[in-house]
Design a protein around this motif. Structure first.
Motif, PDB file in Angstrom:
ATOM      1  N   VAL A  87       0.787  -1.254   0.054  1.00 45.34           N
ATOM      2  CA  VAL A  87       0.000   0.010  -0.083  1.00 45.34           C
ATOM      3  C   VAL A  87       0.936   1.218  -0.139  1.00 45.34           C
ATOM      4  N   SER A  88       0.294   2.325  -0.461  1.00 45.39           N
ATOM      5  CA  SER A  88       0.914   3.685  -0.495  1.00 45.39           C
ATOM      6  C   SER A  88       0.085   4.513   0.465  1.00 45.39           C
ATOM      7  N   ILE A  89       0.669   5.501   1.259  1.00 46.71           N
ATOM      8  CA  ILE A  89       0.088   6.186   2.372  1.00 46.71           C
ATOM      9  C   ILE A  89       0.004   7.596   1.670  1.00 46.71           C
ATOM     10  N   GLU A  90      -1.065   8.247   1.311  1.00 45.68           N
ATOM     11  CA  GLU A  90      -1.348   9.479   0.861  1.00 45.68           C
ATOM     12  C   GLU A  90      -0.554  10.617   1.584  1.00 45.68           C
ATOM     13  N   GLY A  91       0.230  11.436   1.101  1.00 45.09           N
ATOM     14  CA  GLY A  91       0.934  12.544   1.913  1.00 45.09           C
ATOM     15  C   GLY A  91       2.056  12.144   2.428  1.00 45.09           C
ATOM     16  N   GLN A  92       2.396  10.790   2.459  1.00 49.21           N
ATOM     17  CA  GLN A  92       3.850  10.163   2.987  1.00 49.21           C
ATOM     18  C   GLN A  92       4.683   9.681   1.737  1.00 49.21           C
ATOM     19  N   PRO A  93       6.016  10.038   2.030  1.00 46.13           N
ATOM     20  CA  PRO A  93       6.925   9.695   0.936  1.00 46.13           C
ATOM     21  C   PRO A  93       6.909   8.446   0.369  1.00 46.13           C
ATOM     22  N   GLU A  94       6.851   8.277  -0.997  1.00 45.04           N
ATOM     23  CA  GLU A  94       6.714   7.000  -1.682  1.00 45.04           C
ATOM     24  C   GLU A  94       8.067   6.022  -1.276  1.00 45.04           C
ATOM     25  N   PRO A  95       7.600   4.818  -0.536  1.00 43.84           N
ATOM     26  CA  PRO A  95       8.767   4.075  -0.222  1.00 43.84           C
ATOM     27  C   PRO A  95       9.555   3.619  -1.391  1.00 43.84           C
ATOM     28  N   PRO A 164      -6.070  -2.913 -10.346  1.00 39.41           N
ATOM     29  CA  PRO A 164      -5.994  -4.399 -11.224  1.00 39.41           C
ATOM     30  C   PRO A 164      -5.256  -3.944 -12.817  1.00 39.41           C
ATOM     31  N   GLY A 165      -4.382  -5.010 -12.995  1.00 37.57           N
ATOM     32  CA  GLY A 165      -3.713  -4.982 -14.277  1.00 37.57           C
ATOM     33  C   GLY A 165      -2.841  -3.765 -14.462  1.00 37.57           C
ATOM     34  N   ALA A 166      -2.350  -3.108 -13.284  1.00 41.68           N
ATOM     35  CA  ALA A 166      -1.824  -1.724 -13.406  1.00 41.68           C
ATOM     36  C   ALA A 166      -0.324  -2.026 -13.924  1.00 41.68           C
ATOM     37  N   ALA A 167       0.088  -1.166 -14.812  1.00 42.77           N
ATOM     38  CA  ALA A 167       1.245  -1.165 -15.793  1.00 42.77           C
ATOM     39  C   ALA A 167       2.407  -0.774 -14.909  1.00 42.77           C
ATOM     40  N   THR A 168       2.250   0.316 -14.118  1.00 45.80           N
ATOM     41  CA  THR A 168       3.218   0.610 -13.214  1.00 45.80           C
ATOM     42  C   THR A 168       2.669   0.978 -11.841  1.00 45.80           C
ATOM     43  N   ALA A 169       3.910   1.004 -10.669  1.00 42.32           N
ATOM     44  CA  ALA A 169       3.502   1.171  -9.572  1.00 42.32           C
ATOM     45  C   ALA A 169       2.757   2.205  -9.112  1.00 42.32           C
ATOM     46  N   ASP A 171       0.111   3.234 -10.856  1.00 36.15           N
ATOM     47  CA  ASP A 171      -1.108   3.269 -11.235  1.00 36.15           C
ATOM     48  C   ASP A 171      -1.897   2.523  -9.927  1.00 36.15           C
ATOM     49  N   ARG A 172      -2.639   3.507  -9.290  1.00 35.52           N
ATOM     50  CA  ARG A 172      -3.221   3.047  -7.788  1.00 35.52           C
ATOM     51  C   ARG A 172      -4.710   3.213  -7.782  1.00 35.52           C
ATOM     52  N   VAL A 173      -5.490   2.835  -7.091  1.00 31.17           N
ATOM     53  CA  VAL A 173      -6.650   2.923  -6.794  1.00 31.17           C
ATOM     54  C   VAL A 173      -6.702   3.329  -5.235  1.00 31.17           C
ATOM     55  N   TRP A 174      -7.364   4.495  -4.925  1.00 33.82           N
ATOM     56  CA  TRP A 174      -7.144   5.269  -3.482  1.00 33.82           C
ATOM     57  C   TRP A 174      -8.364   4.952  -2.973  1.00 33.82           C
ATOM     58  N   LEU A 175      -8.407   4.506  -1.662  1.00 30.16           N
ATOM     59  CA  LEU A 175      -9.349   4.126  -0.617  1.00 30.16           C
ATOM     60  C   LEU A 175      -9.387   5.166   0.492  1.00 30.16           C
ATOM     61  N   GLU A 176     -10.600   5.604   0.890  1.00 31.93           N
ATOM     62  CA  GLU A 176     -10.721   6.652   1.901  1.00 31.93           C
ATOM     63  C   GLU A 176     -11.005   5.658   3.238  1.00 31.93           C
TER      64      GLU A 176
END
Length: 193
Positions: A87-95, A164-169, A171-176
């Motif tokens: 997962v990515s955390i919005e507003g935090q640096p991309e790991p 789903p089927g993301a070409a790159t890292a 490409d994200r779906v963001w969930l609140e």
């Protein structure tokens, strides 16, 4: 020598059972009845067909005498959750690549948390406004909330999962985050020292 090994194994098993009996799993298994089903074939090949089936099943189960609640999920805490991902955390640096936080996740229906008796700590659980096609929402546990948003509310924050089927890292779906519930213990904790 073989008998000693069997006795040691039996002792460890009994010790694990005793620890399990005294463990607060974070949910209430009393009075729960579970079942499994696997929808196959053309009749259930699209998400609307699957949703329709589960809506009808929920309605029929709730009509049975003695049934108070009905909920669906991909797994139950008794078996441990078997889906995980970065997962990515919005507003935090991309790991850095390969160092993204990994979390367990399961798809659940409305009423899941109430049916299992999980305590709502903040926000709300799923309701009819959380329909397919609207803003994707998520409910997280207390540990995740404290880890990623220490000393602040997790409500309204967003986490990203690969599409789903993301070409790159990227490409994200963001969930609140709409809710925070109590933690659940897994049977795997029996194996911990």
């Amino acid at each position: 020598a073989f008998a000693v090994i069997l006795l040691a194994g039996a002792g460890l098993f009994l010790r694990g059972l005793q620890r399990f009996e005294n463990l607060d799993p974070g949910w209430h298994p009393d009075g729960l009845l579970t079942g499994q089903l696997n929808l196959q074939g053309e009749r259930y090949s699209t998400p609307p067909q699957v949703r329709g089936f589960y809506e009808q099943l929920e309605e029929r189960l709730l009509a049975l005498p003695g049934v108070q609640r009905v909920a669906f999920s991909n797994s139950l805490p008794a078996w441990g959750f078997n889906s995980s991902g970065d997962v990515s955390i919005e507003g935090q640096p991309e790991p850095e690549p390969g160092k993204a936080p990994e979390v367990f996740f399961e798809q659940v229906s409305r009423g899941y948390f109430e049916t299992l008796g999980l305590r709502l700590i903040a926000g709300r659980t799923f309701d009819s406004t959380d329909a397919f096609g609207r803003t994707p929402v998520v409910i997280i546990n207390d540990t995740m909330a404290r880890r990623f948003w220490p000393n602040q509310s997790a409500l309204g924050k967003r986490i990203g999962r690969p599409a789903p089927g993301a070409a790159t890292a990227n490409d994200r779906v963001w969930l609140e985050v709409i809710g925070v519930v109590s933690d659940v213990s897994f049977p795997a904790s029996l194996a911990e020292p």
